[in-house]
Structure formats: structure tokens, C-alpha cells
Design an enzyme around this catalytic site. Structure first.
Site, short mmCIF file in Angstrom:
data_model
loop_
_atom_site.label_atom_id
_atom_site.label_comp_id
_atom_site.label_asym_id
_atom_site.label_seq_id
_atom_site.Cartn_x
_atom_site.Cartn_y
_atom_site.Cartn_z
N LYS A 42 3.51 -4.13 5.48
CA LYS A 42 2.11 -4.11 5.88
C LYS A 42 1.26 -5.06 5.07
O LYS A 42 0.15 -5.41 5.44
CB LYS A 42 1.54 -2.69 5.71
CG LYS A 42 2.31 -1.62 6.41
CD LYS A 42 1.70 -0.23 6.01
CE LYS A 42 2.67 0.85 6.34
NZ LYS A 42 2.39 2.09 5.59
N GLY A 43 1.75 -5.42 3.89
CA GLY A 43 0.91 -6.11 2.91
C GLY A 43 0.23 -7.38 3.40
O GLY A 43 -0.89 -7.68 2.99
N GLU A 98 3.51 -13.94 3.66
CA GLU A 98 3.63 -12.83 2.71
C GLU A 98 2.33 -12.69 1.92
O GLU A 98 1.65 -13.69 1.66
CB GLU A 98 4.75 -13.14 1.70
CG GLU A 98 6.09 -12.52 2.04
CD GLU A 98 6.13 -11.00 1.88
OE1 GLU A 98 5.08 -10.33 1.86
OE2 GLU A 98 7.24 -10.49 1.79
N ASP A 99 2.03 -11.47 1.53
CA ASP A 99 0.89 -11.30 0.62
C ASP A 99 1.30 -11.67 -0.80
O ASP A 99 0.55 -12.31 -1.53
CB ASP A 99 0.34 -9.87 0.67
CG ASP A 99 1.42 -8.82 0.50
OD1 ASP A 99 2.55 -9.06 0.96
OD2 ASP A 99 1.16 -7.77 -0.10
N ASP A 102 7.13 -11.19 -5.48
CA ASP A 102 7.19 -10.52 -6.78
C ASP A 102 8.63 -10.66 -7.31
O ASP A 102 8.98 -11.72 -7.86
CB ASP A 102 6.77 -9.06 -6.53
CG ASP A 102 6.50 -8.26 -7.78
OD1 ASP A 102 7.30 -8.35 -8.72
OD2 ASP A 102 5.50 -7.52 -7.83
N PHE A 151 -1.06 -5.41 -11.96
CA PHE A 151 -0.96 -4.61 -10.73
C PHE A 151 -2.19 -4.88 -9.88
O PHE A 151 -3.28 -4.40 -10.19
CB PHE A 151 -0.83 -3.13 -11.06
CG PHE A 151 -0.19 -2.37 -9.95
CD1 PHE A 151 -0.72 -2.38 -8.66
CD2 PHE A 151 0.98 -1.66 -10.17
CE1 PHE A 151 -0.10 -1.71 -7.63
CE2 PHE A 151 1.61 -0.97 -9.13
CZ PHE A 151 1.06 -1.00 -7.86
N ASP A 158 -1.30 -2.76 -1.72
CA ASP A 158 -1.55 -1.33 -1.95
C ASP A 158 -1.02 -0.82 -3.28
O ASP A 158 -0.18 -1.45 -3.93
CB ASP A 158 -0.89 -0.51 -0.85
CG ASP A 158 0.63 -0.41 -1.02
OD1 ASP A 158 1.27 -1.47 -1.22
OD2 ASP A 158 1.17 0.70 -0.98
N ARG A 164 -5.64 -0.89 0.57
CA ARG A 164 -5.34 -2.06 1.40
C ARG A 164 -6.59 -2.63 2.07
O ARG A 164 -6.65 -3.81 2.36
CB ARG A 164 -4.33 -1.68 2.49
CG ARG A 164 -2.93 -1.36 1.97
CD ARG A 164 -1.96 -1.38 3.15
NE ARG A 164 -0.72 -0.68 2.91
CZ ARG A 164 0.38 -1.22 2.39
NH1 ARG A 164 0.39 -2.49 2.05
NH2 ARG A 164 1.48 -0.50 2.23
C1 PRP Z 1 5.41 -5.73 -0.95
C2 PRP Z 1 4.75 -7.02 -0.49
C3 PRP Z 1 5.91 -7.95 -0.26
C4 PRP Z 1 6.95 -7.46 -1.24
C5 PRP Z 1 7.03 -8.38 -2.42
O1 PRP Z 1 5.81 -5.00 0.15
O2 PRP Z 1 4.00 -6.83 0.68
O3 PRP Z 1 6.42 -7.87 1.04
O4 PRP Z 1 6.53 -6.16 -1.69
O5 PRP Z 1 7.82 -7.85 -3.42
P1 PRP Z 1 9.24 -8.39 -3.83
O6 PRP Z 1 9.13 -9.87 -4.03
O7 PRP Z 1 9.50 -7.68 -5.14
O8 PRP Z 1 10.22 -8.02 -2.78
P2 PRP Z 1 6.24 -3.43 0.09
O9 PRP Z 1 7.73 -3.33 0.11
O10 PRP Z 1 5.52 -2.76 -1.03
O11 PRP Z 1 5.68 -2.93 1.48
P3 PRP Z 1 4.19 -3.12 2.07
O12 PRP Z 1 4.07 -4.56 2.51
O13 PRP Z 1 4.14 -2.16 3.22
O14 PRP Z 1 3.22 -2.77 0.96
#
Ligand code: PRP
Length: 179
Positions: A42-43, A98-99, A102, A151, A158, A164
Site C-alpha cells: 500500500k505504501g 515504490e515509496d 529499505d 522511522f 505507515d 498513511r
Molecule cells: C514497505 C514499503 C516497501 C517495502 C520496502 O512495504 O512500502 O514496499 O516495505 O522495504 P524493504 O526494502 O525492506 O523490502 P510493507 O511490506 O511494509 O507493506 P505496505 O506497503 O503495505 O506498508
């Protein structure tokens, strides 16, 4: 500013500037092409909607829900495809939005999956890049903003599914996620 935040990282105005610059970069890259823009939900939802509307390139859009964090601040390392794309990516120029990148596990999973399905090209635009947390060797082709190991929440990002809908991005107070 929301009371759970310690400071703002990107204001609404700064987000608009980053989105405009990213869209211009993409328009240049995709001249004469019709990419399939994929929002990793969703991010990325807020960034995605603003980005595709700022582009002049005729894009098609699709969505994929991928989740690996749950309520934790550490990636599970195994991103789960909760909802798959509707469109075929075979022969398509895929623009993944992507948002944040990480650990990199989500991006690695998406890249392997979509290239494996026959995408002709694969380009990644991320609003945030957190290189200090990277676990695997992946990189966005265009990252709007590099950030340290803080963070951050808001504008799609989120903590335990909250924050969000903040229209800006800020650093969450430690006491919120360490309680
Ligand atoms: C978050 C974010 C990215 C991902 C990045 O998604 O939106 O898609 O983590 O992190 P990474 O590089 O460590 O994989 P999340 O899995 O929290 O789901 P969300 O988008 O629904 O918040």
C-alpha cells in the site's frame, strides 16, 4: 504537525517538487514508449497517483499488494504477494513505483518476478532510499530522497497501518514504536 512525530522530513511543497522532477526524468526516459506503471501497495499509493498525473507519457497503470513488515519495524525477508497484477507484463516496459527501498527484499522480489514474467525493461522509482539498511544488492534507478535509519511515516508510509494519510512525511517519535 501530527503529535506523534518528532520532525518533518518532507513538506507537501517539497513532495510536489520531488514528484515534478521524477516525472520529468521519466518522460525523458520513456519518449515514444507506453510503459506499464506498477504501484507497490500500500505504501506507494500517494506517490504513485501524484507521479503518474505529473507525467506526460501515456502510461497504463496496475497494482500489486506486497507486504513484509506487518506490525514490525524489521522486514520478514520474505515479501508476500497479497494481490497480484491484473495485466501481463510480457514485453512491457515496466515502471515500478515504490515509496521506500529499505532492506531491498521487496524490490528484489518484484524485479525477479516481473523480469521472470518477461518484462522488456524494468525501471524503479522510489520516493525514499534508505541505503544504510540494505540487505541485498538492489537499487532504485531514481530515488527522490535519501534518508538515514529513521522511522518515517506519512504520504503512504505507515507504522502498524497508521499515519498513511498524512499529506507530509515525518519522523515518528521513538516512544510510539518502542512502547
Ligand atoms: C514497505 C514499503 C516497501 C517495502 C520496502 O512495504 O512500502 O514496499 O516495505 O522495504 P524493504 O526494502 O525492506 O523490502 P510493507 O511490506 O511494509 O507493506 P505496505 O506497503 O503495505 O506498508
Amino acid at each position: 504537525m501530527n503529535k506523534d512525530l518528532q520532525s518533518i522530513v518532507l513538506t507537501e511543497e517539497q513532495i510536489r517538487e520531488k514528484v515534478t522532477a521524477a516525472a520529468a526524468w521519466l518522460d525523458e526516459r520513456y519518449k515514444g514508449k507506453k510503459p506499464l506503471a506498477v504501484s507497490v501497495l500500500k505504501g506507494s499509493v500517494m506517490f504513485f497517483c501524484d507521479l503518474v498525473r505529473a507525467m506526460n507519457t501515456p502510461v497504463q497503470i496496475d497494482f500489486m499488494t506486497v507486504s513484509s513488515y506487518g506490525a514490525s519495524s524489521e522486514s520478514s525477508g520474505m515479501p508476500k504477494i497479497v494481490m497480484d497484477l491484473a495485466a501481463s507484463v510480457k514485453g512491457r516496459d515496466v515502471l515500478l513505483v515504490e515509496d521506500i527501498v529499505d532492506s531491498g527484499y521487496t524490490l528484489q522480489r518484484m524485479r525477479d518476478l516481473l523480469i521472470g514474467r518477461g518484462a522488456q525493461s524494468f525501471t524503479v522509482v522510489a520516493l525514499f532510499d534508505k541505503p544504510a539498511r540494505r540487505q541485498v544488492d538492489v537499487k532504485a534507478d531514481y530515488a527522490c530522497f535519501e534518508i538515514g535509519d529513521e522511522f518515517i511515516v506519512g504520504y503512504g508510509l505507515d507504522y502498524a497501518q497508521q499515519y498513511r494519510n498524512l499529506p507530509y512525511v515525518g519522523i515518528l517519535k521513538r516512544e510510539i514504536y518502542e512502547k
